[in-house]
Scaffold this motif. Sequence first.
Motif, PDB file in Angstrom:
ATOM      1  N   ALA A 171       0.835  -1.464   0.043  1.00 50.16           N
ATOM      2  CA  ALA A 171      -0.064  -0.036  -0.197  1.00 50.16           C
ATOM      3  C   ALA A 171       0.829   1.290  -0.061  1.00 50.16           C
ATOM      4  CB  ALA A 171      -0.891  -0.045   1.194  1.00 50.16           C
ATOM      5  N   SER A 172       0.528   2.391  -0.627  1.00 50.83           N
ATOM      6  CA  SER A 172       0.974   3.523  -0.602  1.00 50.83           C
ATOM      7  C   SER A 172       0.641   4.332   0.519  1.00 50.83           C
ATOM      8  CB  SER A 172       0.936   4.392  -1.842  1.00 50.83           C
ATOM      9  OG  SER A 172      -0.665   4.647  -2.125  1.00 50.83           O
ATOM     10  N   VAL A 173      -0.436   4.031   1.072  1.00 45.79           N
ATOM     11  CA  VAL A 173      -0.863   4.911   2.013  1.00 45.79           C
ATOM     12  C   VAL A 173      -1.931   4.079   3.079  1.00 45.79           C
ATOM     13  CG1 VAL A 173      -2.837   6.669   2.679  1.00 45.79           C
ATOM     14  CG2 VAL A 173      -1.152   7.228   0.951  1.00 45.79           C
ATOM     15  N   MET A 174      -1.702   4.056   4.164  1.00 42.99           N
ATOM     16  CA  MET A 174      -2.611   3.442   5.338  1.00 42.99           C
ATOM     17  C   MET A 174      -3.105   4.617   6.074  1.00 42.99           C
ATOM     18  SD  MET A 174      -2.752   0.003   4.971  1.00 42.99           S
ATOM     19  CE  MET A 174      -3.036  -0.611   6.590  1.00 42.99           C
ATOM     20  N   LEU A 175      -4.259   4.401   6.952  1.00 42.05           N
ATOM     21  CA  LEU A 175      -4.642   5.674   7.649  1.00 42.05           C
ATOM     22  C   LEU A 175      -5.512   4.943   8.593  1.00 42.05           C
ATOM     23  CD1 LEU A 175      -5.839   9.249   6.418  1.00 42.05           C
ATOM     24  CD2 LEU A 175      -7.206   7.888   7.792  1.00 42.05           C
ATOM     25  N   VAL A 176      -5.354   5.247  10.058  1.00 49.20           N
ATOM     26  CA  VAL A 176      -6.229   4.719  10.956  1.00 49.20           C
ATOM     27  C   VAL A 176      -6.974   6.019  11.408  1.00 49.20           C
ATOM     28  CG1 VAL A 176      -4.249   4.526  12.296  1.00 49.20           C
ATOM     29  CG2 VAL A 176      -6.500   3.742  13.323  1.00 49.20           C
ATOM     30  N   ALA A 177      -7.983   6.108  11.448  1.00 45.27           N
ATOM     31  CA  ALA A 177      -8.892   7.272  12.139  1.00 45.27           C
ATOM     32  C   ALA A 177      -9.935   7.021  13.408  1.00 45.27           C
ATOM     33  CB  ALA A 177      -9.660   8.056  11.002  1.00 45.27           C
ATOM     34  N   SER A 178      -9.962   7.942  14.222  1.00 39.82           N
ATOM     35  CA  SER A 178     -11.071   7.576  15.184  1.00 39.82           C
ATOM     36  C   SER A 178     -11.999   8.581  14.967  1.00 39.82           C
ATOM     37  CB  SER A 178     -10.333   7.827  16.585  1.00 39.82           C
ATOM     38  OG  SER A 178     -10.127   9.095  16.690  1.00 39.82           O
ATOM     39  N   GLN A 179     -13.218   8.130  15.489  1.00 40.09           N
ATOM     40  CA  GLN A 179     -14.481   9.017  15.239  1.00 40.09           C
ATOM     41  C   GLN A 179     -14.640  10.194  15.595  1.00 40.09           C
ATOM     42  OE1 GLN A 179     -17.943   6.472  16.185  1.00 40.09           O
ATOM     43  NE2 GLN A 179     -18.836   6.975  14.224  1.00 40.09           N
ATOM     44  N   ASN A 180     -13.531  10.430  16.577  1.00 41.64           N
ATOM     45  CA  ASN A 180     -13.390  12.157  17.021  1.00 41.64           C
ATOM     46  C   ASN A 180     -12.723  12.971  15.963  1.00 41.64           C
ATOM     47  OD1 ASN A 180     -10.643  11.708  17.569  1.00 41.64           O
ATOM     48  ND2 ASN A 180     -11.314  10.526  19.572  1.00 41.64           N
ATOM     49  N   GLY A 181     -12.176  12.286  14.864  1.00 45.22           N
ATOM     50  CA  GLY A 181     -11.497  13.063  14.021  1.00 45.22           C
ATOM     51  C   GLY A 181     -10.055  13.048  13.918  1.00 45.22           C
ATOM     52  N   GLU A 182      -9.245  12.291  14.615  1.00 37.81           N
ATOM     53  CA  GLU A 182      -8.025  12.139  14.762  1.00 37.81           C
ATOM     54  C   GLU A 182      -7.573  11.177  13.831  1.00 37.81           C
ATOM     55  OE1 GLU A 182      -5.171  14.180  16.158  1.00 37.81           O
ATOM     56  OE2 GLU A 182      -6.999  15.186  16.094  1.00 37.81           O
ATOM     57  N   ALA A 183      -6.321  11.177  13.089  1.00 33.83           N
ATOM     58  CA  ALA A 183      -5.951   9.998  12.188  1.00 33.83           C
ATOM     59  C   ALA A 183      -4.488  10.018  12.531  1.00 33.83           C
ATOM     60  CB  ALA A 183      -6.152  10.655  10.810  1.00 33.83           C
ATOM     61  N   LEU A 184      -3.935   8.715  11.931  1.00 38.85           N
ATOM     62  CA  LEU A 184      -2.527   8.589  12.116  1.00 38.85           C
ATOM     63  C   LEU A 184      -2.285   8.153  10.567  1.00 38.85           C
ATOM     64  CD1 LEU A 184      -0.184   8.661  14.036  1.00 38.85           C
ATOM     65  CD2 LEU A 184      -0.682   6.205  14.365  1.00 38.85           C
ATOM     66  N   LEU A 185      -1.335   8.845   9.781  1.00 37.59           N
ATOM     67  CA  LEU A 185      -1.289   8.623   8.307  1.00 37.59           C
ATOM     68  C   LEU A 185       0.147   7.826   8.048  1.00 37.59           C
ATOM     69  CD1 LEU A 185      -2.054   9.097   5.437  1.00 37.59           C
ATOM     70  CD2 LEU A 185      -0.828  11.282   5.793  1.00 37.59           C
ATOM     71  N   PHE A 186      -0.187   6.891   7.558  1.00 38.10           N
ATOM     72  CA  PHE A 186       1.384   6.025   7.049  1.00 38.10           C
ATOM     73  C   PHE A 186       1.218   6.376   5.608  1.00 38.10           C
ATOM     74  CE2 PHE A 186       2.110   3.544  10.919  1.00 38.10           C
ATOM     75  CZ  PHE A 186       0.775   3.801  11.491  1.00 38.10           C
ATOM     76  N   ALA A 187       2.339   6.915   5.134  1.00 43.02           N
ATOM     77  CA  ALA A 187       2.556   6.992   3.593  1.00 43.02           C
ATOM     78  C   ALA A 187       4.104   6.936   3.227  1.00 43.02           C
ATOM     79  CB  ALA A 187       2.333   8.856   3.384  1.00 43.02           C
ATOM     80  N   GLY A 188       4.019   5.826   2.657  1.00 38.60           N
ATOM     81  CA  GLY A 188       5.307   5.205   2.010  1.00 38.60           C
ATOM     82  C   GLY A 188       6.364   5.134   3.241  1.00 38.60           C
ATOM     83  N   ASP A 189       7.375   5.644   3.166  1.00 37.26           N
ATOM     84  CA  ASP A 189       8.448   5.370   4.162  1.00 37.26           C
ATOM     85  C   ASP A 189       8.564   6.350   5.467  1.00 37.26           C
ATOM     86  OD1 ASP A 189       9.292   3.038   2.798  1.00 37.26           O
ATOM     87  OD2 ASP A 189      11.034   3.965   1.432  1.00 37.26           O
ATOM     88  N   GLU A 190       7.890   7.225   5.204  1.00 40.06           N
ATOM     89  CA  GLU A 190       7.728   8.198   5.892  1.00 40.06           C
ATOM     90  C   GLU A 190       7.273   7.786   7.544  1.00 40.06           C
ATOM     91  OE1 GLU A 190       5.319  11.475   4.748  1.00 40.06           O
ATOM     92  OE2 GLU A 190       6.051  11.467   2.740  1.00 40.06           O
ATOM     93  N   GLU A 191       7.712   8.590   8.447  1.00 41.17           N
ATOM     94  CA  GLU A 191       7.190   8.380   9.929  1.00 41.17           C
ATOM     95  C   GLU A 191       5.699   8.544   9.908  1.00 41.17           C
ATOM     96  OE1 GLU A 191       9.143   8.492  13.280  1.00 41.17           O
ATOM     97  OE2 GLU A 191      10.964   7.891  12.114  1.00 41.17           O
ATOM     98  N   PRO A 192       5.075   7.778  10.496  1.00 36.08           N
ATOM     99  CA  PRO A 192       3.632   8.105  10.756  1.00 36.08           C
ATOM    100  C   PRO A 192       3.555   9.307  11.404  1.00 36.08           C
ATOM    101  CG  PRO A 192       4.513   6.221  12.171  1.00 36.08           C
ATOM    102  CD  PRO A 192       5.421   6.688  11.447  1.00 36.08           C
ATOM    103  N   ARG A 193       2.538   9.984  10.806  1.00 34.57           N
ATOM    104  CA  ARG A 193       2.037  11.434  11.247  1.00 34.57           C
ATOM    105  C   ARG A 193       0.545  11.555  11.798  1.00 34.57           C
ATOM    106  NH1 ARG A 193       2.694  15.098   6.594  1.00 34.57           N
ATOM    107  NH2 ARG A 193       2.513  13.394   5.142  1.00 34.57           N
ATOM    108  N   GLN A 194       0.569  12.045  13.113  1.00 32.74           N
ATOM    109  CA  GLN A 194      -0.994  12.162  13.724  1.00 32.74           C
ATOM    110  C   GLN A 194      -1.397  13.583  13.263  1.00 32.74           C
ATOM    111  OE1 GLN A 194      -1.309  11.114  17.753  1.00 32.74           O
ATOM    112  NE2 GLN A 194      -3.547  11.724  17.801  1.00 32.74           N
TER     113      GLN A 194
END
Lengths: 164, 193
Positions: A34-57
């Motif tokens: 996958a090029s992107v994975m994302l986990v999000a909670s219902q309160n609108g916060e997300a953690l983004l995994f894109a390529g080799d970058e560090e995950p970003r909240q």
Amino acid sequence: MDYKNLFGHATDNTASKREKALSLIEDALRDLGASVMLVASQNGEALLFAGDEEPRQMGLLAALGAAGLSALQEVIMTAFSGVEGEEEQLMTLEVSDGLIVLLSSPPVMFLAVFRDKSRLGLARLLLKRLVSKCDWDALLPNEADHVSLEEKQLQHLLEGLWEN
Amino acid sequence: MRIRWATKDLLIKIVYYGPPLAGKTTNLQKLQELIPSSRRSDLVSLDTEGDRTLFFDLMEVSLGKIGGLTPRVSVYTVPGQPRYKRVREVVLRGADGIVFVADSAADRLRENLAIWYEMLNYMKAMRLCDSPVLLQMNKQDLPNSLRPSQMQGLFKRPGKEVPSIAAEAFQGKGVKETFSQILSLVVSGGRKS
């Protein structure tokens, strides 16, 4: 990657849960190509995994923008926020260069973007596994607890409510 | 309370419950007068017949912004007539706080209590037992009204305090206080009385 530093002063136990959750997501990202994975909670916060970058909240809207998914924002959000109760909702979107699979299982959502369309079945399995195994709460602490109204705040809001 | 995260709204549902003609809709009408139109929706009354609510009334109030969220209060009334029991049940679902509007007239006490216990039964079935209930003793201006001290002990809730407030909703008295107090109870988790 030093996950403990990434999340600041977490307790060892929490840090360990986070580390495990992050590893599960990164494994899924790799297995799926996958090029992107994302986990999000219902309160609108997300953690983004894109390529080799560090995950970003970040906020989910910002995360969708950063993942190049702004155009699909409305569809994605409807899929997530439209689900009430405990039911899961799996959605697949075909885009020009691949697939987006979204598994919404309130109060959390996992999303993957990948090119190889033959991996759709695998994507579904991996997202279902993440929903059941990944301690997402350790990644995205429930913001709702922190933002809930306090009496002082309420009084302040009410003071400004009434017509003079 | 729940968050509609897509729009960053903090949603609070308040239901005004009580027997017919106790003043539930009057409360909302007075709230509509008291709250600037920029901060509330119009009062939507669905299916009314004369002075009686046959379905429910709804108004949404925006409290401003806090912590990046916009608290929005949806205020509902229920129809009080016995035949609309099912509608009351549906409207009550998911309530964060309930205002029980009682008619203080002495001859309506039995009717008040019947619908009070109906509400408690619904709350139990819907697992709303932690939601605060505020008793509004309305129509205190009537000559045959029971005094607040006479009413307070009659509306009981197992294991919970029942905070109360006297009102004359038609005159606008106690309307603002009721709305503020139920929100305060919701926010404090029902601890305040």
